[in-house]
Design a protein around this motif. Structure first.
Motif, short mmCIF file in Angstrom:
data_model
loop_
_atom_site.label_atom_id
_atom_site.label_comp_id
_atom_site.label_asym_id
_atom_site.label_seq_id
_atom_site.Cartn_x
_atom_site.Cartn_y
_atom_site.Cartn_z
N LYS A 1 0.84 -1.21 0.00
CA LYS A 1 0.00 0.00 0.00
C LYS A 1 0.87 1.25 0.00
N ASN A 2 1.95 1.22 0.80
CA ASN A 2 2.85 2.38 0.84
C ASN A 2 3.48 2.63 -0.52
N ARG A 3 3.85 1.53 -1.18
CA ARG A 3 4.49 1.72 -2.49
C ARG A 3 3.47 2.25 -3.50
N ILE A 4 2.25 1.71 -3.48
CA ILE A 4 1.23 2.19 -4.42
C ILE A 4 1.00 3.67 -4.21
N ARG A 5 0.89 4.06 -2.94
CA ARG A 5 0.64 5.46 -2.62
C ARG A 5 1.75 6.34 -3.21
N SER A 6 3.00 5.89 -3.07
CA SER A 6 4.11 6.69 -3.60
C SER A 6 4.07 6.73 -5.13
N ARG A 7 3.76 5.60 -5.78
CA ARG A 7 3.68 5.59 -7.26
C ARG A 7 2.53 6.49 -7.75
N VAL A 8 1.40 6.46 -7.02
CA VAL A 8 0.25 7.30 -7.39
C VAL A 8 0.63 8.78 -7.22
N ASP A 9 1.27 9.11 -6.07
CA ASP A 9 1.61 10.52 -5.80
C ASP A 9 2.59 11.06 -6.83
N ASN A 10 3.47 10.19 -7.32
CA ASN A 10 4.51 10.68 -8.24
C ASN A 10 4.18 10.49 -9.72
N ALA A 11 3.04 9.88 -10.01
CA ALA A 11 2.63 9.76 -11.42
C ALA A 11 1.99 11.08 -11.84
N GLN A 12 2.04 11.39 -13.14
CA GLN A 12 1.43 12.64 -13.59
C GLN A 12 -0.06 12.45 -13.89
N ILE A 13 -0.40 11.25 -14.39
CA ILE A 13 -1.80 10.94 -14.67
C ILE A 13 -2.11 9.58 -14.05
N VAL A 14 -3.23 9.48 -13.34
CA VAL A 14 -3.64 8.20 -12.75
C VAL A 14 -5.05 7.88 -13.21
#
Ligand SMILES: Nc1ncnc2c1ncn2[C@@H]1O[C@H](COP(=O)(O)OP(=O)(O)OP(=O)(O)O)[C@@H](O)[C@H]1O
Length: 261
Positions: free
Chosen positions: A191-204
């Motif tokens: 979950k922590n990794r997903i959160r970081s990937r979501v926060d740092n993606a430009q479009i989700v």
């Protein structure tokens, strides 16, 4: 680089295989017909004239009733299905977090699978080689590095798929609601990794039925019904329209949705 994702009048027809109505009480005939009667192949429109443009900062929830076309749209957006009509333009690196268990080679080892799938995901061979240690470490499968994939448990495969799919940050992240099936400590870490990937993606783009997850991740939402895009707008407004739609018969648009379109 100007990152964007644009669908222009996108349509998709999928083949479905149907069978004539059979008399299930005539057992012998039923066995014979199910063995020898070929199914009929028909094309069914699963996505119909879907158009939108997503820009950096857009975090879009995809909602709709069962069978509305959410997963199918995601598969078109990640390039798994070529559209039957219209076009899809993608500028930026994209990563799919859909079916994590798919695409492994059962006879290859864990390390070989990291290389093969990393390359299939668009990494250059040197980039795929560079993530091997990190993927083994995150998935806690270091001691299985040289084992064939078929000898891993389903939970271990899921860990491997997740660690690999999230090893590299991408500009566009396209994901289904991710439900952890690993043990509790892995789910927390994931979950922590997903959160970081979501926060740092430009479009989700996130397809989900979970309103609180959608509100916490997304600022926009799109509502699909019968393969058509009914509404795209502010997440709270679209969820309100969707909530009303859930209480209406198929084919009827809710007042909140009518106000948006
Ligand atoms: N591979 C396929 N071949 C033929 N029809 C398909 C295929 N995949 C999905 N469909 C059909 O397309 C329609 C949309 O399916 P899809 O999985 O995109 O719905 P969904 O909105 O994600 O639903 P859910 O909320 O139940 O997951 C459904 O009617 C489904 O039966």
């Amino acid at each position: 680089m100007n990152v964007f994702l644009e669908a222009q009048h996108l349509g998709l027809d999928l083949p479905i295989f149907t069978q004539e109505q059979r008399n299930v009480k005539a057992t012998v005939g039923l066995f014979l017909r199910s063995a020898f009667q070929p199914p009929k192949r028909e094309l069914r429109t699963t996505l119909d004239d879907v158009s939108f443009r997503l820009e950096p900062g857009d975090r879009v929830g995809v909602v709709g009733r069962n069978g509305a076309g959410k997963s199918t749209l995601l598969k078109v957006l990640v390039g798994a299905y070529p559209p039957s009509r219209g076009g899809l333009e993608v500028n930026g690196s994209r990563q799919a977090l859909l079916n994590l268990a798919l695409g492994f080679n059962q006879e290859a080892t864990v390390v070989e699978n990291i290389m093969l799938r990393g390359i299939a995901m668009g990494l250059r061979p040197a980039q795929a080689a560079a993530v091997i240690d990190e993927v083994l470490d995150f998935s806690e499968l270091g001691e299985k590095a040289g084992h064939r994939l078929r000898t891993l448990s389903s939970g271990q495969r899921m860990r491997l798929g997740f660690a690999l799919a999230t090893a590299v940050q991408h500009e566009i992240l396209i994901m289904d609601e991710w439900i952890g099936t690993g043990d509790a400590s892995f789910v927390d870490k994931a979950k922590n990794r997903i959160r970081s990937r979501v926060d740092n993606a430009q479009i989700v783009v996130l397809a989900s039925h979970n309103f609180s997850l959608l509100r916490s991740v997304c600022n926009k939402a799109m509502l699909l019904e019968g393969g058509k895009l009914l509404a795209l707008g502010d997440v709270d407004e679209v969820l309100k329209g969707y909530d009303e739609l859930l209480h209406m018969p198929h084919g009827d648009a809710s007042p909140a949705v009518q106000a948006m379109v």
